[in-house]
Design an enzyme around this catalytic site. Structure first.
Site, short mmCIF file in Angstrom:
data_model
loop_
_atom_site.label_atom_id
_atom_site.label_comp_id
_atom_site.label_asym_id
_atom_site.label_seq_id
_atom_site.Cartn_x
_atom_site.Cartn_y
_atom_site.Cartn_z
N HIS A 55 0.82 -1.21 0.00
CA HIS A 55 0.00 0.00 0.00
C HIS A 55 0.85 1.26 0.00
O HIS A 55 0.49 2.25 -0.63
CB HIS A 55 -0.92 -0.01 1.23
CG HIS A 55 -1.91 1.10 1.25
ND1 HIS A 55 -3.03 1.10 0.46
CD2 HIS A 55 -1.95 2.25 1.96
CE1 HIS A 55 -3.74 2.21 0.69
NE2 HIS A 55 -3.10 2.91 1.60
N HIS A 104 -10.07 2.81 0.28
CA HIS A 104 -10.14 2.32 1.66
C HIS A 104 -10.98 1.06 1.65
O HIS A 104 -11.97 0.94 2.37
CB HIS A 104 -10.72 3.40 2.58
CG HIS A 104 -9.87 3.64 3.79
ND1 HIS A 104 -10.37 3.76 5.06
CD2 HIS A 104 -8.53 3.78 3.93
CE1 HIS A 104 -9.39 3.96 5.93
NE2 HIS A 104 -8.26 3.98 5.25
N GLU A 322 -2.22 4.41 12.82
CA GLU A 322 -2.81 5.23 11.75
C GLU A 322 -4.01 6.00 12.29
O GLU A 322 -4.99 6.24 11.58
CB GLU A 322 -3.17 4.33 10.57
CG GLU A 322 -1.93 3.72 9.94
CD GLU A 322 -2.20 2.73 8.81
OE1 GLU A 322 -3.35 2.68 8.33
OE2 GLU A 322 -1.26 2.02 8.42
N ASP A 510 -6.33 8.51 -10.75
CA ASP A 510 -6.84 7.15 -10.91
C ASP A 510 -6.71 6.35 -9.63
O ASP A 510 -5.84 6.61 -8.80
CB ASP A 510 -6.12 6.42 -12.04
CG ASP A 510 -4.63 6.29 -11.81
OD1 ASP A 510 -4.23 5.65 -10.82
OD2 ASP A 510 -3.85 6.84 -12.60
#
Length: 749
Positions: A55, A104, A322, A510
């Site tokens: 990621h 997400h 996070e 994108d």
């Protein structure tokens, strides 16, 4: 437990470390040891594991993404391109617009409300970190089978999360998509886009320069939510039997984010910031390493000064957390007091946690003990790069040979009518009002167009009417049939949607949603889609400004359809001249622009009537798309058309129905000579739009189309209270509205 300091790590090379549990491969762990000349400390291992995740590092996709730079078209509008937190384009009058889309996906399956809410929060922070005020959001969504019980769990939660967070921020949600397909059953796609506006001189970048400058962490306290969240969740095949691969999803607080936005914009106005970075995936690991590696020196951080919600967190957990609504700024020493004062004014916690050094290392200390000593570029930018093997799957030929054009067609006009009604009421083509009415689309007062229009449109300048239009599109069914063409069709549809409103397309963002990069078939799909999108952007003159890659979108070994979602941003010099989609005046003449061919592969008709996926997607002609856009923009600017709607999913009959229902007026259609009525209604040939032309403008409009070589066929008139195909059937608008609007509420009841 003894704290794992750098000194201790140097003297204990043989200590076993949980590198595999943190998602690292053996060769990656060995590479970390090679870089450091020793084993990593626990904190260093945590940082490398999240920053080298798929990621964060794009380790499987970098080799293909470079095409977006190598093939990028020349663009006078591009101010900031790939590599920053979001792309920035010049839209005129001294204004710049920044926009970006991200995913997400996995967090939103685990916890739909918070996963979707924090997706909105994260993309908004990317935009404010560039120096811009966020002005709108959008949400391209994909869910599993509409009648599956789990869809009733995931969809309402995702929609509530998007609406709850965005509405609390006071940001209008102006567009997006909702698509149902069983391939997304265990792996929904929740993509979020944000657009922001600033003056050219207000652009800010993520860098830490100037030895002695202070590093300030501000926003929410750091908690245990989302430890390794997106960075690890999005880097592993999803398997419900492995809860260890399901870290706590981040928890959002939109009111804290609202304060953070206003606080950040005020410190920008007072020129208090040298560099800035939001804390998203990988949290402090990302912010500190990226700021340091993008700057001119090193950085020293005192990790024990970080404000915590949970005092039991270990240094590794603090670095991996996070937690949302946090940002990191680099501030000159003489401006720190004013920076902190502004944070206090907005009730935002702010703490000096370190400073920029004149060295070349990122050094992190915990109560005086050094726990990190790394070259920051090796964490942030020099992770592993894989050239994954890829191969066209063996089943691709058989899939393409299973031609949808050969499927049984309606036997008579009565069956033709019945299939139109079925299509209009099918979940993918039905009204999404149940969803969009949960979003505030008009807050701030600058929304000009919003769902279900072809593009969202926002006014930027009240004085001149300058505005921007944004559309997102992607058809996973097309991409499954041909990923190269599928990516170009997504680009073409977004481009066409922007032009249909009268705006000139400028740039692209994108979100590339694909299966496991360790599967050669999924990797081939990804490689082909990147190649298609890069080639398409070069032809259309719309550079890719940035975006997101989301891999491992699969449950077990079953991948989703390859789903490249493409956002296009365009500019319009006066929003008063925008073109809506509604047929609103009786007597308007309906013209079909472009050519209709027998193209039903991947079509809505083939899915709704036959539950079929096979054949080839519609042909792509990007030069025709460019010409169509020029005609639509010129006709809008010069007042030649009253309405326009692009033709895509569902073909002409779907577009006409939507425009009739939006305007409350019917349409009488005539099948052109030489065209089968079924093909006329259901074909999904690209490069087409239907427009409503005032009778007074017909000659001028058709002369323009003829002079430029664009086929323009008169197919009917706005009239009555039904959709009528002359000599074939009539469907009252009341019947169409009932089936169009009842489907989604019934599914979710």
């Amino acid at each position: 437990m003894t704290l794992d300091t750098v000194k201790h790590a140097s003297s204990t090379p043989d200590v076993e470390q949980p590198w595999a549990e943190l998602g690292l491969k053996r060769e990656e762990y060995d590479r970390v040891r090679e870089i450091l000349g020793r084993r990593p400390t626990g904190a260093e291992l945590a940082m490398y594991s999240v920053m080298w995740s798929e990621h964060c590092s794009y380790k499987s996709s970098k080799v293909h993404l470079k095409q977006f730079s190598e093939k990028a078209p020349e663009s006078d509008a591009l101010l900031v391109g790939i590599g920053e937190q979001a792309g920035v384009v010049d839209v005129g009058e001294g204004y710049a617009v920044t926009f970006k889309v991200e995913s997400h996906n996995h967090p939103s399956y685990v916890e739909p409300y918070q996963g979707a809410a924090t997706g909105i929060g994260g993309i908004v922070r990317d935009i404010i970190a560039m120096g811009a005020r966020p002005v709108a959001v959008m949400d391209p969504l994909r869910f599993g089978a509409p009648d599956h019980p789990d869809t009733r769990r995931v969809l309402p939660g995702v929609v509530a999360g998007i609406g709850g967070y965005g509405n609390c921020l006071g940001l209008p949600n102006i567009g997006g998509e909702v698509v149902f397909d069983s391939c997304y059953q265990g792996n929904p796609l929740v993509n979020a886009l944000c657009v922001g506006v600033m003056r050219h001189e207000d652009i800010h970048l993520a860098k830490a320069s100037g030895a002695g400058n202070k590093v300030v962490l501000y926003g929410a306290r750091t908690g245990g939510d989302g430890i390794g969240g997106a960075s690890i969740l999005a880097s592993e095949s999803f398997d419900s039997d492995k809860p260890s691969k399901r870290p706590a999803v981040q928890v959002g607080d939109p009111f804290q984010e609202k304060l953070l936005i206003e606080c950040t914009l005020e410190v920008f106005r007072e020129n208090l910031v040298v560099g800035i970075q939001d804390l998203g995936a990988a949290g402090l690991s990302c912010a500190t390493s990226e700021l340091a590696s993008n700057g001119s020196g090193g950085m020293r951080v005192e990790l024990d000064t970080v404000p915590l919600r949970d005092s039991t967190l270990s240094p590794e957990e603090i670095l991996m957390s996070e937690s949302q609504e946090r940002m990191c700024a680099v501030v000159e020493p003489g401006k720190v007091d004013r920076f902190l004062a502004i944070c206090e004014k907005w009730d935002v916690i702010a703490t000096v946690i370190g400073e920029v050094t004149d060295g070349e290392r990122l050094e992190i200390f915990w109560h005086g003990e050094q726990i990190v000593d790394v070259p920051p570029r090796t964490v942030a930018h020099e992770g592993p790069v894989y050239e994954r093997p890829y191969a066209r799957p063996q089943w691709q030929d058989a899939l393409q040979a299973d031609d949808a054009n050969a499927l049984p067609r309606p036997k008579d006009d009565a069956e033709l009518r019945e299939q139109v009604v079925r299509l209009v009421g099918s979940p993918n083509q039905a009204s999404k009002k149940w969803i969009t009415e949960q979003y505030d689309r008009y807050v701030l007062g600058n929304t000009v167009l919003a769902q279900p229009e072809d593009s969202g449109m926002i006014r930027i300048s009240e004085e001149t009417g300058l505005g921007v239009a944004i559309a997102t599109d992607g058809n996973g069914r097309y991409a499954k049939l041909d990923p190269y063409a599928g990516a170009q069709l997504a680009l073409a549809e977004s481009y066409r949607n922007v032009a249909a409103t009268g705006a000139k397309p400028l740039a692209v963002t994108d979100c590339l949603n694909f299966g496991s990069p360790e599967d050669p078939a999924a990797m081939w799909q990804f490689a082909e889609a990147c190649r298609g999108l890069a080639d398409g952007c070069r032809t259309l003159g719309t550079p890719v400004t940035g975006g997101n890659v989301s891999l491992y979108n699969q449950t077990g070994d079953v991948a989703i359809h390859p789903t490249p979602v493409v956002g296009v941003l365009g500019v319009i010099d006066d929003v008063a001249r925008r073109t809506p989609m509604a047929f609103a005046e009786e007597g308007q003449l309906l013209y079909l622009l472009g050519e209709t061919r027998e193209e039903l592969g991947g079509s809505a008709w083939s899915q709704v009537v036959h539950d079929h996926l096979g054949g080839l997607p519609p042909q792509v002609d990007l030069e025709r798309e460019r010409l169509l856009a020029e005609i639509l923009i010129a006709a809008s600017r010069d007042g030649m058309i009253d309405a326009a709607h692009d033709l895509s999913d569902g073909g002409l009959v779907q577009a006409v129905t939507e425009s009739c229902l939006k305007g409350g007026k019917g349409a009488r259609l005539i099948v052109p000579d030489g065209l089968e009525p079924f093909v006329f209604l259901f074909s999904e040939s690209a490069g087409r739009a239907v427009v409503a032309v005032p009778r007074s403008e017909e000659l001028r409009f058709t002369d323009m189309c003829g002079a430029r070589g664009l086929p323009a066929t008169r197919i009917g008139v706005v009239d009555g209270d039904a959709v009528e195909v002359q000599g074939r059937f009539t469907i009252p608008l009341a019947e169409l509205r009932e089936v169009h609007e009842a489907t989604i509420p019934a599914l979710l009841a």
